[in-house]
Design a protein around this motif. Sequence first.
Motif, PDB file in Angstrom:
ATOM      1  N   LEU A 172     -22.349  34.487  48.079  1.00 10.93           N
ATOM      2  CA  LEU A 172     -23.292  34.321  46.965  1.00 10.93           C
ATOM      3  C   LEU A 172     -24.744  34.551  47.387  1.00 10.93           C
TER       4      LEU A 172
ATOM      5  N   HIS B 256     -20.775  28.838  33.045  1.00 12.50           N
ATOM      6  CA  HIS B 256     -21.490  30.088  32.750  1.00 12.50           C
ATOM      7  C   HIS B 256     -22.723  30.357  33.620  1.00 12.50           C
ATOM      8  N   ALA B 257     -23.338  29.327  34.180  1.00  9.66           N
ATOM      9  CA  ALA B 257     -24.503  29.561  35.060  1.00  9.66           C
ATOM     10  C   ALA B 257     -24.088  30.539  36.158  1.00  9.66           C
ATOM     11  N   PRO B 258     -24.904  31.577  36.426  1.00 10.82           N
ATOM     12  CA  PRO B 258     -24.474  32.653  37.337  1.00 10.82           C
ATOM     13  C   PRO B 258     -23.859  32.193  38.657  1.00 10.82           C
ATOM     14  N   GLY B 259     -24.503  31.238  39.314  1.00  4.56           N
ATOM     15  CA  GLY B 259     -23.986  30.772  40.607  1.00  4.56           C
ATOM     16  C   GLY B 259     -22.612  30.150  40.478  1.00  4.56           C
TER      17      GLY B 259
ATOM     18  N   LEU C 214     -20.507  30.535  38.015  1.00  7.26           N
ATOM     19  CA  LEU C 214     -19.555  31.551  37.539  1.00  7.26           C
ATOM     20  C   LEU C 214     -18.975  32.317  38.737  1.00  7.26           C
ATOM     21  N   GLN C 215     -19.864  32.669  39.673  1.00  7.22           N
ATOM     22  CA  GLN C 215     -19.398  33.418  40.851  1.00  7.22           C
ATOM     23  C   GLN C 215     -18.551  32.547  41.772  1.00  7.22           C
TER      24      GLN C 215
ATOM     25  N   ALA D   3     -17.594  39.276  42.330  1.00  9.40           N
ATOM     26  CA  ALA D   3     -17.310  38.110  43.182  1.00  9.40           C
ATOM     27  C   ALA D   3     -15.873  38.142  43.682  1.00  9.40           C
TER      28      ALA D   3
ATOM     29  N   GLN E  80     -28.778  35.618  40.246  1.00  2.00           N
ATOM     30  CA  GLN E  80     -28.706  34.212  39.866  1.00  2.00           C
ATOM     31  C   GLN E  80     -29.447  33.971  38.540  1.00  2.00           C
TER      32      GLN E  80
ATOM     33  N   GLN F 242     -27.342  35.801  31.989  1.00  2.00           N
ATOM     34  CA  GLN F 242     -26.664  37.084  31.874  1.00  2.00           C
ATOM     35  C   GLN F 242     -25.937  37.241  30.540  1.00  2.00           C
TER      36      GLN F 242
END
Lengths: 148, 99
Positions: free
Chosen positions: B38, B12-15, B17-18, A18, A3, A6
Amino acid sequence: MPQTPQSPQDALASIRAARSSVAPSLEYPLGYDLAYGAVCGLLVAGQGMPQPWSLIVLPIALGGLAAMVMWWRRKFGWWVSGYSPKRARWVAFGLLAVFLGLISLSLYGRFVGPWWLFMVSGALGFVAAIVGSRIWTAVWRRELETGE
Amino acid sequence: MSARPVFDAIIHAPGRLQICALLSGIDDAEFAMIRDRLEVSDSVLSKHLKQLDEVGYVTLRKAVSEGRQRTWISLTSAGKKAFASHVAELTRMAGLALT
């Protein structure tokens, strides 16, 4: 899953991870294949059955299909229709063409003969549905894993 | 046709994005399934979904199943388009970094 901020490479890797994480939950039982084959076989064969059977079989097959979707959603927590993924949808279109051909065969048997032709087309529909759904699944899984 | 590369700070924030990546391969997913994939808490996922919902990238649908209310999430067409553009931009940036 991470989290933290990146790089583009990390972001792309996390996207692939994912998407791939959906695929491992795809170990569905053989019973699902058989049920799907039976539903499709009924839909195909029903068109060639004498009245009132062709009318009786249709809601049974559609009800079975709805029950299968509900079961899948409950078990896996997600749903994908055959026509949504970019690549795998072509397998679905191919399978649809096969079903339309088999339905035509059923109708031919009903109006021209022989009367039992719906059993042949239904059996072929059963097999085509199982083989087709497994091919579709393989193509879709690959699509998920490659991120396309 | 490939998407026009556009960097999207919301996605773009990792969470998030996933979440978009997960939803991009399927029609919709249940809240608990996304949370488990997640490995985040309910509140963290709710916060991400709220942000995606506010910009019109996801739709949230409530449905009762086995006596419990569940939330199903799907990417909107705007969300799909934005995600594809963001992936195109990431791919472009990753290519630049390698040269």
